[in-house]
Design a protein around this motif. Structure first.
Motif, PDB file in Angstrom:
ATOM      1  N   PRO A  37       0.836  -1.219   0.000  1.00 42.46           N
ATOM      2  CA  PRO A  37       0.000   0.000   0.000  1.00 42.46           C
ATOM      3  C   PRO A  37       0.864   1.261   0.000  1.00 42.46           C
ATOM      4  O   PRO A  37       1.965   1.289   0.551  1.00 42.46           O
ATOM      5  CB  PRO A  37      -0.791  -0.122   1.295  1.00 42.46           C
ATOM      6  CG  PRO A  37       0.065  -0.958   2.175  1.00 42.46           C
ATOM      7  CD  PRO A  37       0.791  -1.927   1.303  1.00 42.46           C
ATOM      8  N   LEU A  38       0.320   2.207  -0.638  1.00 42.98           N
ATOM      9  CA  LEU A  38       1.027   3.487  -0.653  1.00 42.98           C
ATOM     10  C   LEU A  38       0.943   4.135   0.739  1.00 42.98           C
ATOM     11  O   LEU A  38      -0.066   4.018   1.424  1.00 42.98           O
ATOM     12  CB  LEU A  38       0.390   4.442  -1.679  1.00 42.98           C
ATOM     13  CG  LEU A  38       0.596   4.054  -3.145  1.00 42.98           C
ATOM     14  CD1 LEU A  38      -0.223   4.970  -4.034  1.00 42.98           C
ATOM     15  CD2 LEU A  38       2.056   4.128  -3.522  1.00 42.98           C
ATOM     16  N   PRO A  39       2.012   4.720   1.140  1.00 42.78           N
ATOM     17  CA  PRO A  39       1.942   5.384   2.455  1.00 42.78           C
ATOM     18  C   PRO A  39       0.924   6.515   2.434  1.00 42.78           C
ATOM     19  O   PRO A  39       0.715   7.162   1.409  1.00 42.78           O
ATOM     20  CB  PRO A  39       3.364   5.912   2.640  1.00 42.78           C
ATOM     21  CG  PRO A  39       3.919   6.019   1.273  1.00 42.78           C
ATOM     22  CD  PRO A  39       3.288   4.921   0.477  1.00 42.78           C
ATOM     23  N   ARG A  40       0.283   6.607   3.527  1.00 44.96           N
ATOM     24  CA  ARG A  40      -0.747   7.629   3.605  1.00 44.96           C
ATOM     25  C   ARG A  40      -0.163   9.048   3.656  1.00 44.96           C
ATOM     26  O   ARG A  40      -0.782  10.019   3.252  1.00 44.96           O
ATOM     27  CB  ARG A  40      -1.605   7.421   4.856  1.00 44.96           C
ATOM     28  CG  ARG A  40      -2.407   6.137   4.749  1.00 44.96           C
ATOM     29  CD  ARG A  40      -3.438   6.069   5.834  1.00 44.96           C
ATOM     30  NE  ARG A  40      -4.282   4.894   5.673  1.00 44.96           N
ATOM     31  CZ  ARG A  40      -5.320   4.640   6.444  1.00 44.96           C
ATOM     32  NH1 ARG A  40      -5.644   5.466   7.424  1.00 44.96           N
ATOM     33  NH2 ARG A  40      -6.051   3.550   6.243  1.00 44.96           N
ATOM     34  N   SER A  41       0.997   9.110   4.202  1.00 46.68           N
ATOM     35  CA  SER A  41       1.625  10.443   4.240  1.00 46.68           C
ATOM     36  C   SER A  41       3.101  10.297   3.987  1.00 46.68           C
ATOM     37  O   SER A  41       3.693   9.276   4.353  1.00 46.68           O
ATOM     38  CB  SER A  41       1.391  11.118   5.605  1.00 46.68           C
ATOM     39  OG  SER A  41       1.981  10.337   6.622  1.00 46.68           O
TER      40      SER A  41
END
Lengths: 183, 259
Positions: free
Chosen positions: B112-116
């Motif tokens: 998953p792409l990091p949220r921030s």
């Protein structure tokens, strides 16, 4: 009345590089009551440069005249000085009327005491009968009322004395004091 | 309606089978090398027209020939039937696609792409300025107190100097005096000098000090008297002084008279 008048004749002169002045106090007959003179004041070169054209008026009006008047006991009724000094704009402080009296070649006025106003500060006054009127120049600080009062005093004194002659005496006395060896 | 539902079911099953185990391939998709070139400019050339219109004389075709004759049209009725619906129902074929086999492939879980985004704080070093002490000051010049004020001069009293100078005293014109006063002055002069009044020319009446007069001189031009006074003359009371000249020897006579 006339005996109580005291006339102060003031002359400041330049002798070489020095300035000195004399003040003659007379009664209405021209008889000297007091005569005082200052020692010669020789301004330094720095003072001459810094004062410039104001040097001579300052010396005459502020230094010499005030010093001599302070030495007098009481205030004179009239303060007379050469017309050349008064024409240059006399700003000295005196408690008495300041004026100058000159002889003229004008035709005599009709009667003694008559005055002809030449300008706001200048009058021709008939002081003695048959003679030419005298030119009286007042200091700029004198209003018309003060001029009229001064003219009355001049007429009282002029009845007994030559009003212009004491100035020559002051000048001669200063010359005699500066050059005592000269006859 | 039931058939549509079955069709959707079949399609869903097909899609489930297709994407059951999606293979992953390394796709080498190099970007084509950019070709550098230049587009040819469109040029328009003018050519002469190769054809030209030629006059072609034609003649109108005349229908002079008689018609050949028209055959008889026979209309024959045939029974037409629409069997589209029946054929659509029976002709449907389910595509049997080969089932993907689980081979050497592995499921790749896409992280998953990091949220921030992570922030790294970098401390910027401050500019360092080196200070150098400059001690070479310009020294204050020495001031000198040269006062330009004019000091009060010393004053001296020299009344004797002025008294030594001749003092001009204006005389009263004798003819202008009141007659009684003039007669009184004249009588006083006659009494004091003993001269005959007819032998005297009255020059004038002068108000001079009673004492301290050293010399007295008459100025014939101005009618004044010139006095040389002593110190005692200053402040001394003054009195009328009548001056006359004798007609015979031109000498002067004078006297103080009662005021």
């Amino acid at each position: 009345m006339a005996d109580s008048l005291r006339l102060a004749y003031f002359v400041a002169m330049k002798e070489g590089a020095s300035y000195l002045g004399g003040l003659l106090l007379t009664d209405t007959s021209g008889i000297p009551l007091d005569f005082r003179y200052t020692e010669p004041i020789t301004p330094t070169k720095l003072q001459m440069v810094l004062y410039g054209k104001a040097l001579e008026p300052h010396l005459k009006e502020e230094v010499i005249q005030k010093t001599l008047l302070k030495e007098l006991k009481g205030s004179p009724d009239l303060f007379l000085l050469p017309a050349s000094d008064l024409a240059g704009g006399w700003s000295g402080e005196t408690k008495c009327p300041v004026l100058s009296v000159q002889k003229t070649q004008e035709s005599p006025l009709a009667r003694i005491g008559e005055a002809f106003r030449v300008s706001p500060r200048e009058l021709l006054v008939q002081v003695s009968e048959g003679a030419s009127p005298l030119r009286v120049i007042f200091a700029s600080s004198m209003d018309l009322a003060a001029q009229d009062q001064a003219v009355q005093k001049l007429l009282e004194a002029g009845y007994h004395m030559d009003l212009t002659e004491p100035l020559e005496r002051v000048l001669a006395a200063l010359q005699a004091l500066v050059h005592p060896d000269q006859p | 309606m039931i058939r549509i539902k079955e069709a959707f079911t079949d399609m869903a099953e097909t899609l489930r089978r297709v994407f059951q185990a999606p293979p992953s391939h390394a796709a080498a998709l190099p970007f084509p090398r950019p070709i550098q070139g230049s587009a040819l400019l469109l040029e328009a050339t003018v050519r002469e027209i190769a054809h030209r219109f030629l006059p072609l004389p034609s003649t109108a075709k005349l229908l002079t020939e008689p018609p050949l004759g028209v055959a008889d049209v026979v209309l024959q009725a045939t029974l037409q039937a629409e069997d589209g619906w029946s054929r659509w129902a029976s002709g449907t074929q389910v595509c049997e696609m080969p089932v993907f086999k689980v081979g050497g492939c592995a499921r790749v879980a896409v992280p998953p792409l990091p949220r921030s985004a992570a922030i790294r704080r970098t401390e910027l070093g401050g500019f360092r300025v080196s200070l150098r002490a400059q001690r070479e000051w310009i020294g204050s010049p020495a001031t000198r107190g040269g006062s330009v004020a004019m000091g009060r001069p010393a004053t001296y009293q020299a009344l004797n100097v002025v008294l030594g100078l001749p003092i001009a005293i204006q005389g009263q014109a004798f003819q202008n005096l009141p007659k009684a006063l003039g007669m009184r002055y004249t009588l006083g002069l006659v009494r004091a000098t003993g001269e005959n009044i007819r032998n005297l020319d009255i020059l004038g009446v002068y108000l001079i000090p009673k004492k301290g007069v050293k010399t007295l001189r008459h100025d014939t031009q101005t009618g004044r008297v010139l006095l040389e006074l002593g110190a005692e003359a200053s402040g001394a009371p003054r009195a009328p002084f009548i001056l006359a000249r004798k007609k015979d020897d031109r000498s002067y006579v004078s006297s103080f008279v009662e005021d």
